[in-house]
Design a protein around this motif. Structure first.
Motif, PDB file in Angstrom:
ATOM      1  N   VAL A   1     -11.012  14.573  21.167  1.00  8.18           N
ATOM      2  CA  VAL A   1     -12.275  14.494  21.906  1.00  8.18           C
ATOM      3  C   VAL A   1     -12.904  15.879  21.902  1.00  8.18           C
ATOM      4  O   VAL A   1     -12.308  16.849  22.373  1.00  8.18           O
ATOM      5  N   CYS A   2     -14.102  15.971  21.347  1.00  6.82           N
ATOM      6  CA  CYS A   2     -14.835  17.234  21.287  1.00  6.82           C
ATOM      7  C   CYS A   2     -16.029  17.148  22.235  1.00  6.82           C
ATOM      8  O   CYS A   2     -16.889  16.273  22.068  1.00  6.82           O
ATOM      9  N   ALA A   3     -16.069  18.033  23.205  1.00  9.86           N
ATOM     10  CA  ALA A   3     -17.176  18.079  24.151  1.00  9.86           C
ATOM     11  C   ALA A   3     -18.151  19.168  23.722  1.00  9.86           C
ATOM     12  O   ALA A   3     -17.738  20.302  23.460  1.00  9.86           O
ATOM     13  N   ILE A   4     -19.415  18.814  23.648  1.00  9.63           N
ATOM     14  CA  ILE A   4     -20.448  19.777  23.265  1.00  9.63           C
ATOM     15  C   ILE A   4     -21.356  19.985  24.461  1.00  9.63           C
ATOM     16  O   ILE A   4     -22.082  19.078  24.884  1.00  9.63           O
ATOM     17  N   ILE A   5     -21.305  21.189  25.032  1.00  9.28           N
ATOM     18  CA  ILE A   5     -22.090  21.516  26.223  1.00  9.28           C
ATOM     19  C   ILE A   5     -23.359  22.218  25.764  1.00  9.28           C
ATOM     20  O   ILE A   5     -23.362  23.398  25.436  1.00  9.28           O
ATOM     21  N   GLY A   6     -24.436  21.473  25.713  1.00 11.86           N
ATOM     22  CA  GLY A   6     -25.702  21.970  25.165  1.00 11.86           C
ATOM     23  C   GLY A   6     -25.963  21.288  23.845  1.00 11.86           C
ATOM     24  O   GLY A   6     -25.425  21.697  22.817  1.00 11.86           O
ATOM     25  N   PHE A   7     -26.791  20.238  23.866  1.00 15.42           N
ATOM     26  CA  PHE A   7     -26.928  19.393  22.677  1.00 15.42           C
ATOM     27  C   PHE A   7     -28.281  19.587  22.017  1.00 15.42           C
ATOM     28  O   PHE A   7     -29.048  18.656  21.828  1.00 15.42           O
ATOM     29  N   GLY A   8     -28.563  20.861  21.674  1.00 24.20           N
ATOM     30  CA  GLY A   8     -29.758  21.174  20.904  1.00 24.20           C
ATOM     31  C   GLY A   8     -29.449  21.128  19.417  1.00 24.20           C
ATOM     32  O   GLY A   8     -28.589  20.374  18.954  1.00 24.20           O
ATOM     33  N   GLY A   9     -30.130  21.993  18.653  1.00 27.53           N
ATOM     34  CA  GLY A   9     -29.951  21.980  17.207  1.00 27.53           C
ATOM     35  C   GLY A   9     -28.525  22.251  16.788  1.00 27.53           C
ATOM     36  O   GLY A   9     -27.959  21.545  15.943  1.00 27.53           O
ATOM     37  N   VAL A  10     -27.904  23.276  17.363  1.00 27.58           N
ATOM     38  CA  VAL A  10     -26.524  23.617  17.014  1.00 27.58           C
ATOM     39  C   VAL A  10     -25.589  22.494  17.424  1.00 27.58           C
ATOM     40  O   VAL A  10     -24.708  22.082  16.661  1.00 27.58           O
TER      41      VAL A  10
ATOM     42  N   LEU B   1     -25.324  25.975  24.711  1.00 29.48           N
ATOM     43  CA  LEU B   1     -26.552  25.814  25.475  1.00 29.48           C
ATOM     44  C   LEU B   1     -27.186  27.175  25.775  1.00 29.48           C
ATOM     45  O   LEU B   1     -26.546  28.211  25.616  1.00 29.48           O
ATOM     46  N   SER B   2     -28.428  27.143  26.214  1.00 31.94           N
ATOM     47  CA  SER B   2     -29.162  28.369  26.487  1.00 31.94           C
ATOM     48  C   SER B   2     -28.649  29.041  27.748  1.00 31.94           C
ATOM     49  O   SER B   2     -28.190  28.376  28.682  1.00 31.94           O
ATOM     50  N   LEU B   3     -28.747  30.367  27.781  1.00 31.45           N
ATOM     51  CA  LEU B   3     -28.427  31.124  28.982  1.00 31.45           C
ATOM     52  C   LEU B   3     -29.656  31.161  29.879  1.00 31.45           C
ATOM     53  O   LEU B   3     -30.705  31.667  29.503  1.00 31.45           O
ATOM     54  N   THR B   4     -29.529  30.606  31.060  1.00 33.38           N
ATOM     55  CA  THR B   4     -30.577  30.635  32.079  1.00 33.38           C
ATOM     56  C   THR B   4     -29.920  30.968  33.414  1.00 33.38           C
ATOM     57  O   THR B   4     -28.695  31.088  33.511  1.00 33.38           O
ATOM     58  N   ALA B   5     -30.736  31.079  34.451  1.00 33.87           N
ATOM     59  CA  ALA B   5     -30.170  31.320  35.779  1.00 33.87           C
ATOM     60  C   ALA B   5     -29.232  30.191  36.183  1.00 33.87           C
ATOM     61  O   ALA B   5     -28.251  30.407  36.900  1.00 33.87           O
ATOM     62  N   ALA B   6     -29.504  28.980  35.692  1.00 31.23           N
ATOM     63  CA  ALA B   6     -28.686  27.818  36.057  1.00 31.23           C
ATOM     64  C   ALA B   6     -27.387  27.740  35.266  1.00 31.23           C
ATOM     65  O   ALA B   6     -26.424  27.120  35.723  1.00 31.23           O
ATOM     66  N   THR B   7     -27.347  28.343  34.072  1.00 27.09           N
ATOM     67  CA  THR B   7     -26.143  28.222  33.240  1.00 27.09           C
ATOM     68  C   THR B   7     -25.278  29.474  33.253  1.00 27.09           C
ATOM     69  O   THR B   7     -24.145  29.440  32.758  1.00 27.09           O
ATOM     70  N   ALA B   8     -25.756  30.579  33.787  1.00 25.09           N
ATOM     71  CA  ALA B   8     -24.934  31.790  33.877  1.00 25.09           C
ATOM     72  C   ALA B   8     -23.717  31.502  34.749  1.00 25.09           C
ATOM     73  O   ALA B   8     -23.834  31.007  35.862  1.00 25.09           O
ATOM     74  N   GLY B   9     -22.524  31.791  34.214  1.00 24.63           N
ATOM     75  CA  GLY B   9     -21.301  31.538  34.953  1.00 24.63           C
ATOM     76  C   GLY B   9     -20.954  30.068  35.091  1.00 24.63           C
ATOM     77  O   GLY B   9     -20.149  29.691  35.951  1.00 24.63           O
ATOM     78  N   LEU B  10     -21.528  29.230  34.240  1.00 27.83           N
ATOM     79  CA  LEU B  10     -21.295  27.784  34.328  1.00 27.83           C
ATOM     80  C   LEU B  10     -19.814  27.434  34.192  1.00 27.83           C
ATOM     81  O   LEU B  10     -19.299  26.548  34.880  1.00 27.83           O
ATOM     82  N   ILE B  11     -19.114  28.131  33.288  1.00 28.49           N
ATOM     83  CA  ILE B  11     -17.690  27.885  33.072  1.00 28.49           C
ATOM     84  C   ILE B  11     -16.909  28.988  33.780  1.00 28.49           C
ATOM     85  O   ILE B  11     -16.827  30.130  33.298  1.00 28.49           O
ATOM     86  N   GLY B  12     -16.392  28.677  34.946  1.00 31.30           N
ATOM     87  CA  GLY B  12     -15.615  29.632  35.722  1.00 31.30           C
ATOM     88  C   GLY B  12     -14.189  29.160  35.905  1.00 31.30           C
ATOM     89  O   GLY B  12     -13.710  28.267  35.189  1.00 31.30           O
ATOM     90  N   ALA B  13     -13.500  29.718  36.884  1.00 26.30           N
ATOM     91  CA  ALA B  13     -12.098  29.375  37.100  1.00 26.30           C
ATOM     92  C   ALA B  13     -11.914  27.887  37.392  1.00 26.30           C
ATOM     93  O   ALA B  13     -10.975  27.259  36.896  1.00 26.30           O
ATOM     94  N   ARG B  14     -12.795  27.322  38.197  1.00 29.45           N
ATOM     95  CA  ARG B  14     -12.680  25.894  38.516  1.00 29.45           C
ATOM     96  C   ARG B  14     -12.821  25.041  37.261  1.00 29.45           C
ATOM     97  O   ARG B  14     -12.010  24.131  37.010  1.00 29.45           O
ATOM     98  N   GLU B  15     -13.839  25.330  36.455  1.00 29.21           N
ATOM     99  CA  GLU B  15     -14.097  24.533  35.257  1.00 29.21           C
ATOM    100  C   GLU B  15     -12.987  24.702  34.227  1.00 29.21           C
ATOM    101  O   GLU B  15     -12.595  23.749  33.552  1.00 29.21           O
ATOM    102  N   LEU B  16     -12.487  25.923  34.075  1.00 26.70           N
ATOM    103  CA  LEU B  16     -11.357  26.138  33.168  1.00 26.70           C
ATOM    104  C   LEU B  16     -10.137  25.360  33.646  1.00 26.70           C
ATOM    105  O   LEU B  16      -9.363  24.829  32.833  1.00 26.70           O
ATOM    106  N   GLY B  17      -9.976  25.276  34.951  1.00 29.72           N
ATOM    107  CA  GLY B  17      -8.865  24.519  35.501  1.00 29.72           C
ATOM    108  C   GLY B  17      -8.961  23.028  35.251  1.00 29.72           C
ATOM    109  O   GLY B  17      -7.938  22.327  35.247  1.00 29.72           O
TER     110      GLY B  17
END
Length: 330
Positions: free
Chosen positions: A148-157, A208-224
């Motif tokens: 299972v491959c998760a793609i976070i940010g589904f634009g051109g790349v 995905l793009s870096l914005t105020a909403a995505t900065a720090g999106l993947i932190g300790a909780r998400e890695l866990g």
């Protein structure tokens, strides 16, 4: 009296091949000026006449007084897909500005797949093991067939990467702003589904793009939330992943792999390369110097794509990839 053609000013210093692409696409439709060719008086005159500005790195190519003098400016086309390093505050809030999203999608998607496969097949690990005299012929590696491959940010790349992953038999789950896509996906949702997507994933691609909403999106909780042997690939911006949390997670979970092509402090955006932890000493890290788009002809193709968007504006059509309020810091 015949009206003057629109004036398009290219702020950066293009290679001869890029100049040729600009001329082929735009010269018949406008007055095309390259700033490096202009004497100071010519640049002052061009600023006053510019209807369109094309820039590669506005942070070093133009100044606030240049923008203030561009009283006729109606559209800005950037050559880069990422815009977090662009001084958008220099431009009026109502001035349309477009990124060049998708310009480097093909080579970046290939790079993401290459890093994923290198981690799944344990290539850096086994290279070091063989260098030290250990021949681990019967240590298992991994396949993407059925993963299972998760793609976070589904634009051109993300879309291009999804096709490559699916071709190897992977099931792709995607996260984007709308929670829908025309691509054939096993799952697509918004960031509200991030926990479920990360828990299910064997591979997580951040694109995905870096914005105020995505900065720090993947932190300790998400890695866990992620599997202890998951592969995290970041080809977007370093700041989307919490640096401290990632380092701690890698040290504590040696089966977890991080493939880092984008970094927190980089020369183009910040003037230097710096990391706060010794990521490059970890056996479960694959590192690259943010060069996934550096293939022959990539910048010429970026010019062609950006020029096509300028033509849309000149024709009275809505340009593609216009920056939204989140990207402009509203």
């Amino acid at each position: 009296m015949t009206p003057a053609p629109p004036c398009v000013v290219v702020a950066h210093d293009p290679t001869p091949e890029m100049r040729g692409a600009y001329r082929q696409a735009l010269a018949a439709r406008c007055e095309l000026l390259f700033r490096p060719d202009l004497a100071p008086a010519g640049w002052q005159a061009a600023r006053a006449r510019a209807d369109v500005l094309i820039a590669q790195n506005p942070r070093i190519e133009i100044a606030a007084e240049d923008v203030a003098a561009m009283t006729a400016l109606g559209f800005v086309q950037l050559l880069t897909a990422g815009v977090d390093h662009v001084p958008l505050h220099l431009f009026p809030r109502d001035l349309p500005i477009a990124s060049n999203s998708g310009a480097f999608a093909g080579p970046m998607a290939e790079f993401a797949l290459a890093m994923t496969l290198a981690a799944a097949k344990r290539l850096p690990v086994e290279h070091r093991e063989m260098r030290d005299g250990r021949f681990n012929q019967f240590v298992a590696n991994r396949t993407l067939d059925g993963a299972v491959c998760a793609i976070i940010g589904f634009g051109g790349v993300g879309r291009r990467a999804a096709r490559l992953f699916r071709a190897l038999g992977a099931e792709v789950h995607a996260i984007n702003r709308r929670g829908e896509t025309g691509e054939e996906m096993a799952f697509v949702g918004t960031l509200a589904a991030l926990e479920d997507v990360l828990r299910a994933a064997d591979v997580v691609l951040v694109s995905l793009s870096l914005t105020a909403a995505t900065a720090g999106l993947i932190g300790a909780r998400e890695l866990g939330w992620m599997k202890d042997d998951a592969i995290l690939v970041n080809v977007a911006r370093g700041e989307i992943v919490d640096q401290d949390a990632l380092y701690r997670h890698l040290v504590a979970n040696r089966r977890f792999f991080a493939c880092l092509e984008s970094w927190w402090i980089e020369p183009v955006r910040h003037g230097e390369f710096r990391i706060d932890h010794p990521f490059l000493d970890l056996p479960n890290v694959i590192a690259a110097p943010h060069n996934s788009a550096s293939v022959p002809g990539a910048h010429v193709e970026a010019v062609r794509l950006g020029a096509r968007n300028v033509l849309r504006w000149l024709d009275g059509e809505a340009p593609r990839n216009l920056l939204g309020a989140d990207e402009r810091g509203a």
